[in-house]
Design a protein around this motif. Structure first.
Motif, PDB file in Angstrom:
ATOM      1  N   LEU A  69      11.553  13.223   7.393  1.00 62.75           N
ATOM      2  CA  LEU A  69      10.681  11.844   7.862  1.00 62.75           C
ATOM      3  C   LEU A  69      12.071  10.934   7.654  1.00 62.75           C
ATOM      4  CD1 LEU A  69       7.986  12.437   5.249  1.00 62.75           C
ATOM      5  CD2 LEU A  69       8.294  11.588   7.948  1.00 62.75           C
ATOM      6  N   GLU A 100       0.450  -1.701  -0.475  1.00 63.58           N
ATOM      7  CA  GLU A 100       0.614   0.042   0.024  1.00 63.58           C
ATOM      8  C   GLU A 100       1.034   1.232  -0.266  1.00 63.58           C
ATOM      9  OE1 GLU A 100      -3.502  -0.235  -0.079  1.00 63.58           O
ATOM     10  OE2 GLU A 100      -3.419  -1.616  -0.154  1.00 63.58           O
ATOM     11  N   PRO A 101       0.564   2.265  -0.619  1.00 65.03           N
ATOM     12  CA  PRO A 101       1.542   2.999  -0.316  1.00 65.03           C
ATOM     13  C   PRO A 101       1.991   4.155   1.004  1.00 65.03           C
ATOM     14  CG  PRO A 101      -0.770   4.130  -1.592  1.00 65.03           C
ATOM     15  CD  PRO A 101      -1.188   2.122  -1.030  1.00 65.03           C
ATOM     16  N   GLU A 102       1.196   3.909   2.329  1.00 60.75           N
ATOM     17  CA  GLU A 102       1.505   4.043   3.099  1.00 60.75           C
ATOM     18  C   GLU A 102       2.510   2.628   3.869  1.00 60.75           C
ATOM     19  OE1 GLU A 102      -1.102   3.829   1.814  1.00 60.75           O
ATOM     20  OE2 GLU A 102      -2.727   2.768   3.859  1.00 60.75           O
ATOM     21  N   ALA A 107       5.633   3.691   2.444  1.00 58.54           N
ATOM     22  CA  ALA A 107       6.067   5.346   2.702  1.00 58.54           C
ATOM     23  C   ALA A 107       7.458   4.849   4.019  1.00 58.54           C
ATOM     24  CB  ALA A 107       5.158   6.594   3.534  1.00 58.54           C
ATOM     25  N   SER A 108       6.720   3.416   4.606  1.00 59.45           N
ATOM     26  CA  SER A 108       7.201   3.972   5.828  1.00 59.45           C
ATOM     27  C   SER A 108       8.850   2.957   5.760  1.00 59.45           C
ATOM     28  CB  SER A 108       5.911   2.317   6.912  1.00 59.45           C
ATOM     29  OG  SER A 108       5.433   3.651   7.387  1.00 59.45           O
ATOM     30  N   HIS A 125       1.483  19.549  12.688  1.00 62.11           N
ATOM     31  CA  HIS A 125       0.252  18.100  13.478  1.00 62.11           C
ATOM     32  C   HIS A 125       1.066  17.384  12.164  1.00 62.11           C
ATOM     33  CE1 HIS A 125      -2.698  16.045  15.095  1.00 62.11           C
ATOM     34  NE2 HIS A 125      -3.428  16.125  13.906  1.00 62.11           N
ATOM     35  N   PHE A 126       0.667  17.639  10.933  1.00 63.45           N
ATOM     36  CA  PHE A 126       0.186  17.044   9.235  1.00 63.45           C
ATOM     37  C   PHE A 126       1.968  16.088   9.716  1.00 63.45           C
ATOM     38  CE2 PHE A 126       1.981  16.125   4.965  1.00 63.45           C
ATOM     39  CZ  PHE A 126       1.023  15.188   5.131  1.00 63.45           C
ATOM     40  N   ALA A 135       2.970   8.164  12.781  1.00 58.31           N
ATOM     41  CA  ALA A 135       2.390   7.017  11.546  1.00 58.31           C
ATOM     42  C   ALA A 135       3.502   5.917  11.011  1.00 58.31           C
ATOM     43  CB  ALA A 135       1.795   7.315  10.536  1.00 58.31           C
ATOM     44  N   GLN A 136       4.293   6.526  10.224  1.00 53.99           N
ATOM     45  CA  GLN A 136       5.757   6.205  10.133  1.00 53.99           C
ATOM     46  C   GLN A 136       6.664   5.136  11.335  1.00 53.99           C
ATOM     47  OE1 GLN A 136       8.322   7.370   7.409  1.00 53.99           O
ATOM     48  NE2 GLN A 136       7.213   8.095   5.979  1.00 53.99           N
ATOM     49  N   THR A 191       2.120  13.236  13.040  1.00 56.35           N
ATOM     50  CA  THR A 191       1.336  12.908  12.983  1.00 56.35           C
ATOM     51  C   THR A 191       1.875  11.515  11.374  1.00 56.35           C
ATOM     52  OG1 THR A 191      -0.773  14.314  12.819  1.00 56.35           O
ATOM     53  CG2 THR A 191      -0.945  11.749  11.497  1.00 56.35           C
ATOM     54  N   ALA A 192       2.542  12.110  10.404  1.00 51.56           N
ATOM     55  CA  ALA A 192       3.384  11.316   9.524  1.00 51.56           C
ATOM     56  C   ALA A 192       4.631   9.835   9.426  1.00 51.56           C
ATOM     57  CB  ALA A 192       3.606  12.088   8.212  1.00 51.56           C
TER      58      ALA A 192
END
Lengths: 347, 248
Positions: free
Chosen positions: B164, B73-75, B78-79, B99-100, B107-108, B103-104
């Protein structure tokens, strides 16, 4: 308690062949004789000291649900806020779980009052709350309305707000819907310089229904009105928005804006919207806008590319969309945490 | 690090083939540039690699650090460290930049089984990187990219990239919309991320960016596949001679 044959009572209820109720069929919901349909409701009222609460015989309101409320609730509970009154503590209204109630707020000259209403029930019933707010010159009213009912509840709440010169009204409503729900706000400006901010949001899942209806009747000049309602609808739920600005010929220099923006999270949900302007004054600025859409797929992909899982990305975007309705609240933390919880369950 | 073999992708229910048997390998520690004319499939390559909907991969494979990238999946991609600096970064209304990004990032980290980064540490890092990229602190409080200029959006992409710390970076036309000063700031940021365990794919029309971020290899993408490759000087030649001779 008044004994009225069920059929005769049913005949009095608004139904879908009436233009103002075409999307919220109260008669249809009452056919099964729900509990509370012919009973009185006694809300719990907690008020800061200095505010007087009494019971009085007061002429019924004009509306169809108002007339019905008189039949079963008889007298009205009158909450009198004296002229010049100020308090940090709000009037708290709760326990509106079953039956009909009549509430009248008389807010004196220059008084400032907050009213926090909790419309909540976990058991199926019929509730009809008929409210009136009389704002004397320069009075300020701030209403905060929270609503969350079980899925087979019918609730109609109507507020008629009469505002004399220089009055200010702020209203924020958050509804998670019920079986059939309508929050109706009717404002009449009787003197000049009315300021009103009327904002709200409904977030509905399953087969829930919420109707936010408003009628702003402007009869005096220089009113400043801002209205924004946000809708988020999932499952087979139905959201209804009906808004009307009625600008009468003396209401020159009116500055009024109405917005309703709704987001559909499923293919099976429904949004019904009817924004209206009726203008008889020639020097006014009035606008209305209405949008219905889905989440932006490109924005969702962008967020996922940064590692945010789809559900969380949807919740984040939806929360930001809804939050705009409550930006102006002194403290929106309670509303926002409830919205976050809902979105975690429903995104 | 990333091995693309015979990648074929279509749009519009197979009516149009955009990638047509593309093969490319970028080893860890290297920076590769992809150049080519408009419509060659450069942006499509970046979208297929990151998992955007709307593209059907009909043939080929992508091995990323031993994993089947196209099955993720895209996420998840990314992770796993894949980052795309978008050609047109999206506006995210109502979500403050910080905040964005927090969160990103978290999440990763969560997805990789790492501890989340606490707010003070995150803020400290963000302030330092923002200062390097000459991003004003008030921009970080505003909703992501909303009302930002084209150049500000591109700088914000690099900011996100540096926060990131991805393993493999795809930059899609990062230089467009940047003035010379901004280009230098962005390039400094990118060069600072060059590392033996990190790979980069730079998609660009013009050789200009490659003066600042010097690639190890340069490839020409035309009609959905790599048609020529060379070293950094090859980009200068392309700039001089154009892409015509490589057109299908």
């Amino acid at each position: 308690m008044t004994n009225m044959p069920h059929n005769a009572l049913i005949e009095q209820l608004p139904h879908r062949r009436m233009e103002a109720w075409k999307w919220t069929d109260v008669r249809g919901a009452a056919v099964s004789e729900p509990q509370g349909l012919s009973a009185a409701c006694n809300p719990t009222i907690a008020a800061p000291s200095g505010i007087d609460i009494s019971t009085e015989g007061v002429a019924p309101s004009e509306s169809v649900m108002g007339k019905l409320a008189v039949t079963f609730a008889h007298n009205a509970t009158v909450i009198t806020v004296p002229a010049g009154f100020k308090s940090d503590a709000p009037v708290l209204l709760s326990d509106m779980k079953s039956g009909h109630a009549r509430l009248i707020f008389k807010i004196g000259k220059g008084a400032e009052i907050s009213v926090t209403e909790t419309h909540e029930s976990g058991a199926a019933s019929f509730v009809n709350i008929d409210m009136r707010f009389d704002l004397a010159q320069g009075a300020k009213l701030s209403r905060t309305i929270f609503h969350n009912d079980c899925a087979d509840m019918t609730r109609i709440s109507t507020a008629q707000i009469n505002a004399w010169a220089d009055a200010e009204i702020t209203q924020h409503t958050l509804s998670f819907g019920g079986g059939l729900t309508r929050f109706e706000t009717r404002i009449a400006s009787l003197g000049e310089n009315l300021k009103a901010e009327i904002h709200g949001a409904y977030l509905l899942n399953d087969k829930r229904h919420c109707d936010m209806t408003s009628y702003i009747d402007l009869g005096a000049q220089s009113a400043h009105i801002r209205q924004s309602v946000k809708g988020v609808v999932a499952g087979k739920a139905r959201g209804v928005f009906q808004g009307k600005f009625h600008v009468r010929s003396p209401a020159q220099f009116t500055d009024a804006e109405m917005r309703h923006d709704a987001m559909m999270l499923s293919d099976t949900c429904q949004i019904r919207a009817k924004p209206e302007l009726e203008i008889y004054a020639d020097d006014v600025a009035c606008a209305h806008g209405n949008t219905v859409g889905a989440l932006d797929e490109s924005a969702l992909f962008y967020m996922r590319q940064r590692g945010i899982p789809l559900r969380q990305a949807r919740a984040l975007l939806t929360e930001a969309f809804v939050a705009e309705a409550f930006d102006g609240m002194a403290d929106n933390s309670d509303f926002m945490s409830r919205i976050t919880d809902w979105l975690e369950q429903n995104s | 690090m990333i091995k693309i073999k015979n990648l074929t992708a279509t749009v519009n229910d197979g009516q149009q083939t955009i990638l047509n048997g593309l093969s490319l390998e970028v080893p860890a520690g290297e920076v590769h540039a992809i150049m080519g004319p408009n419509g060659a499939g450069k942006s499509t390559l970046s979208y297929v690699l990151t998992g955007k909907d709307g593209y059907d991969v009909t043939d080929g494979s992508v091995d990323y650090l031993g994993q089947d990238l196209l099955a993720m999946e895209p996420e998840e991609r990314a992770s796993a460290g894949l980052f795309l600096s978008f050609q047109y970064p999206l506006e995210i209304p109502g979500v403050p930049t910080m905040h964005f990004l927090r969160t990103a990032l978290n999440a990763q980290r969560k997805s990789r089984g790492e501890d989340i980064m606490a707010a003070p540490e995150f803020l400290k890092k963000a302030r330092a990187i923002a200062a390097d990229l000459k991003i004003k602190p008030d921009m970080l409080k505003r909703p992501l990219n909303v009302g930002f200029s084209g150049g500000e959006k591109k700088r914000m992409e690099i900011f996100q990239m540096m926060m990131l710390e991805p393993k493999f970076i795809i930059m899609d036309e990062t230089d467009s919309g940047l003035d010379v000063d901004a280009l230098r700031i962005v390039a400094d940021g990118v060069n600072a991320l060059r590392a033996p365990d990190r790979g980069m794919l730079i998609i660009t029309h013009y050789q200009r960016l490659l003066d600042y971020i010097v690639p190890d290899r340069v490839h020409v993408l035309s009609d959905g596949k790599i048609v020529a490759s060379g070293d950094a000087d090859f980009a200068k030649l392309l700039e001089k001679e154009g892409y015509d001779k490589y057109a299908a």
